[in-house]
Write a protein that holds these residues in place. Structure first.
Motif, PDB file in Angstrom:
ATOM      1  N   ALA A 155       0.843  -1.192   0.000  1.00  0.00           N
ATOM      2  CA  ALA A 155       0.000   0.000   0.000  1.00  0.00           C
ATOM      3  C   ALA A 155       0.878   1.242   0.000  1.00  0.00           C
ATOM      4  N   SER A 156       0.403   2.301  -0.646  1.00  0.00           N
ATOM      5  CA  SER A 156       1.198   3.523  -0.712  1.00  0.00           C
ATOM      6  C   SER A 156       0.280   4.736  -0.763  1.00  0.00           C
ATOM      7  N   SER A 157       0.861   5.873  -0.489  1.00  0.00           N
ATOM      8  CA  SER A 157       0.099   7.124  -0.562  1.00  0.00           C
ATOM      9  C   SER A 157       1.004   8.203  -1.125  1.00  0.00           C
ATOM     10  N   THR A 158       0.394   9.175  -1.824  1.00  0.00           N
ATOM     11  CA  THR A 158       1.154  10.259  -2.434  1.00  0.00           C
ATOM     12  C   THR A 158       1.495  11.312  -1.391  1.00  0.00           C
ATOM     13  N   ILE A 159       2.750  11.784  -1.442  1.00  0.00           N
ATOM     14  CA  ILE A 159       3.211  12.834  -0.538  1.00  0.00           C
ATOM     15  C   ILE A 159       3.206  14.164  -1.279  1.00  0.00           C
ATOM     16  N   ASP A 160       2.743  15.207  -0.620  1.00  0.00           N
ATOM     17  CA  ASP A 160       2.732  16.531  -1.215  1.00  0.00           C
ATOM     18  C   ASP A 160       4.176  16.997  -1.427  1.00  0.00           C
ATOM     19  N   ARG A 161       4.596  17.101  -2.677  1.00  0.00           N
ATOM     20  CA  ARG A 161       5.989  17.434  -2.976  1.00  0.00           C
ATOM     21  C   ARG A 161       6.281  18.927  -2.854  1.00  0.00           C
ATOM     22  N   GLU A 162       5.247  19.746  -2.715  1.00  0.00           N
ATOM     23  CA  GLU A 162       5.476  21.187  -2.649  1.00  0.00           C
ATOM     24  C   GLU A 162       6.334  21.591  -1.461  1.00  0.00           C
ATOM     25  N   ARG A 163       6.284  20.803  -0.399  1.00  0.00           N
ATOM     26  CA  ARG A 163       7.054  21.151   0.793  1.00  0.00           C
ATOM     27  C   ARG A 163       8.307  20.287   0.940  1.00  0.00           C
ATOM     28  N   LEU A 164       8.588  19.476  -0.073  1.00  0.00           N
ATOM     29  CA  LEU A 164       9.775  18.620  -0.048  1.00  0.00           C
ATOM     30  C   LEU A 164      10.922  19.267  -0.818  1.00  0.00           C
ATOM     31  N   ARG A 165      12.128  19.036  -0.355  1.00  0.00           N
ATOM     32  CA  ARG A 165      13.314  19.563  -1.024  1.00  0.00           C
ATOM     33  C   ARG A 165      14.416  18.506  -1.022  1.00  0.00           C
ATOM     34  N   LEU A 166      15.220  18.506  -2.066  1.00  0.00           N
ATOM     35  CA  LEU A 166      16.390  17.645  -2.161  1.00  0.00           C
ATOM     36  C   LEU A 166      17.595  18.415  -1.631  1.00  0.00           C
ATOM     37  N   VAL A 167      18.305  17.819  -0.697  1.00  0.00           N
ATOM     38  CA  VAL A 167      19.413  18.499  -0.029  1.00  0.00           C
ATOM     39  C   VAL A 167      20.728  18.184  -0.738  1.00  0.00           C
ATOM     40  N   GLN A 168      21.547  19.219  -0.915  1.00  0.00           N
ATOM     41  CA  GLN A 168      22.841  19.078  -1.557  1.00  0.00           C
ATOM     42  C   GLN A 168      23.964  19.467  -0.590  1.00  0.00           C
ATOM     43  N   THR A 169      25.166  19.487  -1.102  1.00  0.00           N
ATOM     44  CA  THR A 169      26.295  20.086  -0.405  1.00  0.00           C
ATOM     45  C   THR A 169      26.951  21.047  -1.392  1.00  0.00           C
ATOM     46  N   PRO A 170      27.754  22.019  -0.918  1.00  0.00           N
ATOM     47  CA  PRO A 170      28.267  22.165   0.437  1.00  0.00           C
ATOM     48  C   PRO A 170      27.214  22.654   1.427  1.00  0.00           C
ATOM     49  N   GLN A 171      27.280  22.085   2.626  1.00  0.00           N
ATOM     50  CA  GLN A 171      26.474  22.562   3.740  1.00  0.00           C
ATOM     51  C   GLN A 171      27.363  23.430   4.623  1.00  0.00           C
ATOM     52  N   GLY A 172      26.774  24.471   5.217  1.00  0.00           N
ATOM     53  CA  GLY A 172      27.573  25.418   5.974  1.00  0.00           C
ATOM     54  C   GLY A 172      27.162  25.499   7.427  1.00  0.00           C
ATOM     55  N   PHE A 173      28.148  25.783   8.296  1.00  0.00           N
ATOM     56  CA  PHE A 173      27.893  25.805   9.734  1.00  0.00           C
ATOM     57  C   PHE A 173      28.794  26.829  10.418  1.00  0.00           C
ATOM     58  N   ALA A 174      28.270  27.389  11.504  1.00  0.00           N
ATOM     59  CA  ALA A 174      29.156  28.076  12.430  1.00  0.00           C
ATOM     60  C   ALA A 174      30.085  27.015  13.015  1.00  0.00           C
ATOM     61  N   ARG A 175      31.353  27.316  13.088  1.00  0.00           N
ATOM     62  CA  ARG A 175      32.328  26.300  13.490  1.00  0.00           C
ATOM     63  C   ARG A 175      31.991  25.678  14.847  1.00  0.00           C
ATOM     64  N   SER A 176      31.614  26.515  15.815  1.00  0.00           N
ATOM     65  CA  SER A 176      31.331  26.001  17.153  1.00  0.00           C
ATOM     66  C   SER A 176      30.139  25.053  17.143  1.00  0.00           C
ATOM     67  N   VAL A 177      29.163  25.331  16.282  1.00  0.00           N
ATOM     68  CA  VAL A 177      27.970  24.488  16.185  1.00  0.00           C
ATOM     69  C   VAL A 177      28.332  23.122  15.609  1.00  0.00           C
ATOM     70  N   LEU A 178      29.121  23.113  14.539  1.00  0.00           N
ATOM     71  CA  LEU A 178      29.491  21.830  13.926  1.00  0.00           C
ATOM     72  C   LEU A 178      30.344  21.003  14.883  1.00  0.00           C
ATOM     73  N   ALA A 179      31.241  21.657  15.599  1.00  0.00           N
ATOM     74  CA  ALA A 179      32.076  20.935  16.561  1.00  0.00           C
ATOM     75  C   ALA A 179      31.221  20.310  17.659  1.00  0.00           C
ATOM     76  N   GLU A 180      30.244  21.044  18.142  1.00  0.00           N
ATOM     77  CA  GLU A 180      29.358  20.513  19.179  1.00  0.00           C
ATOM     78  C   GLU A 180      28.537  19.341  18.645  1.00  0.00           C
ATOM     79  N   ALA A 181      28.061  19.460  17.414  1.00  0.00           N
ATOM     80  CA  ALA A 181      27.246  18.398  16.819  1.00  0.00           C
ATOM     81  C   ALA A 181      28.036  17.110  16.675  1.00  0.00           C
ATOM     82  N   HIS A 182      29.293  17.216  16.265  1.00  0.00           N
ATOM     83  CA  HIS A 182      30.109  16.008  16.109  1.00  0.00           C
ATOM     84  C   HIS A 182      30.509  15.428  17.461  1.00  0.00           C
ATOM     85  N   ALA A 183      30.731  16.288  18.435  1.00  0.00           N
ATOM     86  CA  ALA A 183      31.063  15.793  19.765  1.00  0.00           C
ATOM     87  C   ALA A 183      29.912  15.010  20.365  1.00  0.00           C
TER      88      ALA A 183
END
Length: 244
Positions: A155-183
């Motif tokens: 069974a399946s259902s259709t998802i509203d694609r208007e609010r969906l996005r495909l994510v790419q890189t490069p992704q950007g971060f404040a350095r302190s935020v990325l360090a905390e996330a990896h820790a």
């Protein structure tokens, strides 16, 4: 090496993945596109971004010198650092972040597999971080119809694609935020690890901002993707038929 008031950005390139879905051969980042390894294309474009002061590459295990030799003639206007990557993407990014120059407050994380992402995309992401967003990802609209399967797989259902996005890189971060996330990664089982760094930041309860992506920042995962990337490269260079 050039240095300006907006050159506050270091680009991390996790390039240690084996790329098994691309078929047998060298690690994915060392597969050729138009006569050059994917990592060379990716780093050349990152280094050409106005905001990028340094590029740190996490190379395949045992290939640090090979990657450094490949990139030395390419990265002429930014600092280049090559470290040995690890068995997971997250660990490779963490290793690259640990080696990043301390004067860079904005961090980009870019997949070598998105070898043709243009320099202006890196600059747009860095500018959004500089404007105060802790995490920024480039996105594209979803153009296909998307269906979600039920638990039984039929069974399946259709998802509203208007609010969906495909994510790419490069992704950007404040350095302190990325360090905390990896820790904080050590608190979660590897099987629950997000597939990108923005997912790690979301675990901290922080918002992820979006900017328009670019069609050239396609990801090379399977052999067909390499054919498409070769066509994009040929179109960019005005040459009919770039070789893979």
């Amino acid at each position: 090496m050039r240095l300006s008031s907006t050159q506050d950005t270091v680009a991390l390139v996790p390039a240690a993945g084996r790329g098994e879905r691309l078929g047998p051969g060298a690690p994915k980042s060392l597969r050729h596109l138009g006569g050059e390894p994917l990592v060379v294309h990716a780093v050349r474009r990152l280094a050409a971004a106005d905001s990028v002061a340094a590029v740190v590459v996490a190379a395949p295990p045992g290939a640090t010198k090979t990657v450094r030799d490949l990139l030395a003639p390419v990265v002429l206007t930014a600092e280049l650092v090559v470290v040995e990557g690890a068995g997971t993407r997250q660990a490779s990014v963490a290793a690259a972040l640990a080696a990043a120059p301390l004067h860079c407050d904005v961090v980009l994380v870019h997949d070598a597999a998105r070898a043709l992402a243009p320099p202006e995309l890196a600059d747009a992401v860095a500018a959004a971080v500089r404007a105060g967003h802790p995490a920024v990802v480039p996105v594209l609209p979803v153009v296909d119809t998307v269906r979600q399967l039920g638990e039984d797989g039929t069974a399946s259902s259709t998802i509203d694609r208007e609010r969906l996005r495909l994510v790419q890189t490069p992704q950007g971060f404040a350095r302190s935020v990325l360090a905390e996330a990896h820790a904080a990664c050590e608190e979660f089982p590897e099987r629950l690890a997000p597939t990108d760094d923005a997912g790690l930041v979301e675990r901290l309860g922080l918002p992820v901002h979006t900017v328009p992506g670019h069609s050239s920042a396609l990801k090379v995962t399977r052999p067909f993707d390499l054919v498409v990337a070769a066509a994009v490269l040929a179109a960019e260079s005005g040459v009919a038929g770039s070789r893979v």
